[in-house]
Design an enzyme around this catalytic site. Structure first.
Site, PDB file in Angstrom:
ATOM      1  N   PRO A 125       3.193   3.545  -2.888  1.00 46.36           N
ATOM      2  CG  PRO A 125       2.814   2.196  -4.721  1.00 46.36           C
ATOM      3  CD  PRO A 125       3.258   2.140  -3.297  1.00 46.36           C
ATOM      4  CG  ASN A 126       0.694   6.748  -6.951  1.00 46.59           C
ATOM      5  OD1 ASN A 126       1.415   7.488  -7.607  1.00 46.59           O
ATOM      6  ND2 ASN A 126       0.398   5.526  -7.332  1.00 46.59           N
ATOM      7  NE  ARG A 153      -3.565   8.233  -5.292  1.00 42.74           N
ATOM      8  CZ  ARG A 153      -3.440   7.029  -4.764  1.00 42.74           C
ATOM      9  NH1 ARG A 153      -3.027   6.880  -3.516  1.00 42.74           N
ATOM     10  NH2 ARG A 153      -3.716   5.970  -5.477  1.00 42.74           N
ATOM     11  CE1 TYR A 156      -7.051   5.992  -1.756  1.00 41.98           C
ATOM     12  CE2 TYR A 156      -6.813   7.297  -3.763  1.00 41.98           C
ATOM     13  CZ  TYR A 156      -6.887   6.066  -3.141  1.00 41.98           C
ATOM     14  OH  TYR A 156      -6.806   4.915  -3.875  1.00 41.98           O
ATOM     15  CG  ASN A 188      -2.155   2.430   2.466  1.00 45.40           C
ATOM     16  OD1 ASN A 188      -2.216   1.613   1.542  1.00 45.40           O
ATOM     17  ND2 ASN A 188      -2.969   3.471   2.544  1.00 45.40           N
ATOM     18  CB  ALA A 214      -0.991   0.310  -6.573  1.00 46.61           C
ATOM     19  CG  HIS A 236      -4.434  -4.214  -5.151  1.00 49.31           C
ATOM     20  ND1 HIS A 236      -5.274  -4.581  -4.118  1.00 49.31           N
ATOM     21  CD2 HIS A 236      -4.444  -2.852  -5.160  1.00 49.31           C
ATOM     22  CE1 HIS A 236      -5.782  -3.496  -3.555  1.00 49.31           C
ATOM     23  NE2 HIS A 236      -5.293  -2.431  -4.160  1.00 49.31           N
ATOM     24  CD  GLU A 285      -3.809  -5.597   3.486  1.00 46.43           C
ATOM     25  OE1 GLU A 285      -3.622  -6.783   3.843  1.00 46.43           O
ATOM     26  OE2 GLU A 285      -4.414  -5.287   2.450  1.00 46.43           O
ATOM     27  CG  HIS A 288      -6.094  -0.842   2.101  1.00 45.19           C
ATOM     28  ND1 HIS A 288      -5.058  -0.667   1.215  1.00 45.19           N
ATOM     29  CD2 HIS A 288      -6.071  -2.133   2.490  1.00 45.19           C
ATOM     30  CE1 HIS A 288      -4.434  -1.826   1.069  1.00 45.19           C
ATOM     31  NE2 HIS A 288      -5.030  -2.727   1.826  1.00 45.19           N
ATOM     32  NE  ARG A 343     -11.214   2.853  -4.757  1.00 47.15           N
ATOM     33  CZ  ARG A 343      -9.975   3.367  -4.759  1.00 47.15           C
ATOM     34  NH1 ARG A 343      -9.208   3.249  -3.699  1.00 47.15           N
ATOM     35  NH2 ARG A 343      -9.528   3.994  -5.827  1.00 47.15           N
TER      36      ARG A 343
HETATM   37  C1  DQA Z   1      -5.222   2.302  -1.011  1.00 46.34           C
HETATM   38  C2  DQA Z   1      -6.099   1.451  -1.923  1.00 46.34           C
HETATM   39  C3  DQA Z   1      -5.300   0.916  -3.102  1.00 46.34           C
HETATM   40  O1  DQA Z   1      -6.134   0.129  -3.933  1.00 46.34           O
HETATM   41  C4  DQA Z   1      -4.748   2.055  -3.920  1.00 46.34           C
HETATM   42  O2  DQA Z   1      -3.952   1.577  -4.966  1.00 46.34           O
HETATM   43  C5  DQA Z   1      -4.029   3.072  -3.108  1.00 46.34           C
HETATM   44  C6  DQA Z   1      -4.516   3.403  -1.767  1.00 46.34           C
HETATM   45  C7  DQA Z   1      -6.018   2.950   0.138  1.00 46.34           C
HETATM   46  O3  DQA Z   1      -5.398   3.410   1.089  1.00 46.34           O
HETATM   47  O4  DQA Z   1      -7.250   3.038   0.066  1.00 46.34           O
HETATM   48  O5  DQA Z   1      -3.089   3.704  -3.576  1.00 46.34           O
HETATM   49  O6  DQA Z   1      -4.247   1.447  -0.404  1.00 46.34           O
END
Ligand code: DQA
Length: 143
Positions: free
Chosen positions: A9-10, A17, A22, A71, A74, A77, A95, A97, A104
């Site tokens: 997501p996102n 964003r 990012y 990736n 969110a 978590h 995995e 990120h 963070r």
């Molecule tokens: C993320 C880190 C996550 O905590 C966050 O919710 C994201 C992006 C990262 O790529 O740093 O959306 O996975």
């Protein structure tokens, strides 16, 4: 090697964003760079903001792909269901990120999916995905 990159997501908003966290590059553009770095690989890409769609994709690709760079954003978590989907398939999942989640907020320090993944790469910006592909390559070569 045939690899599927899954973004949660996102991450469709990468490039606009929270650029300080990012970066300013959209994922589609970065994907073209990855394809040039790994010209002999098939790199497929899937993004969804919906947990169930990510789970369906993990199930589907178990027969068509040799590894996943994930990736889960969110959902990392929060999602026991994605963790179980990873455990349910035989192919390796890395995995990744973009940000260093450990620098963070405390809620980002916990990953429910790491236990089902081969390993975790975090904090290298978009280069985390390239490192994830390198990791899958090494695993594949050592089979
Ligand atoms: C993320 C880190 C996550 O905590 C966050 O919710 C994201 C992006 C990262 O790529 O740093 O959306 O996975």
């Amino acid at each position: 090697m045939t690899i599927l990159i899954i973004n949660g997501p996102n991450l469709n908003l990468l490039g606009s964003r929270e650029k300080t966290i990012y970066g300013a590059q959209c994922f589609e553009e970065y994907l073209e760079e990855l394809k040039q770095i790994f010209p002999d690989f098939t790199l497929d890409y899937f993004q969804s903001n919906i947990e169930g769609e990510i789970i369906n994709k993990i199930h589907e690709c178990r027969l068509s792909h040799e590894g996943i760079v994930l990736n889960a954003a969110a959902y990392t978590h929060t999602s026991v269901a994605i963790r179980d989907a990873i455990s349910a398939v035989d192919i390796p999942v890395i995995e990744v990120h973009i940000s260093n989640v450990h620098k963070r907020e405390p809620f980002r320090h916990v990953s429910l999916i790491s236990v089902s993944c081969v390993g975790v790469i975090a904090g290298f910006g978009l280069d985390s995905y390239r490192l994830g592909i390198e990791a899958l390559t090494k695993l594949n070569n050592s089979k």
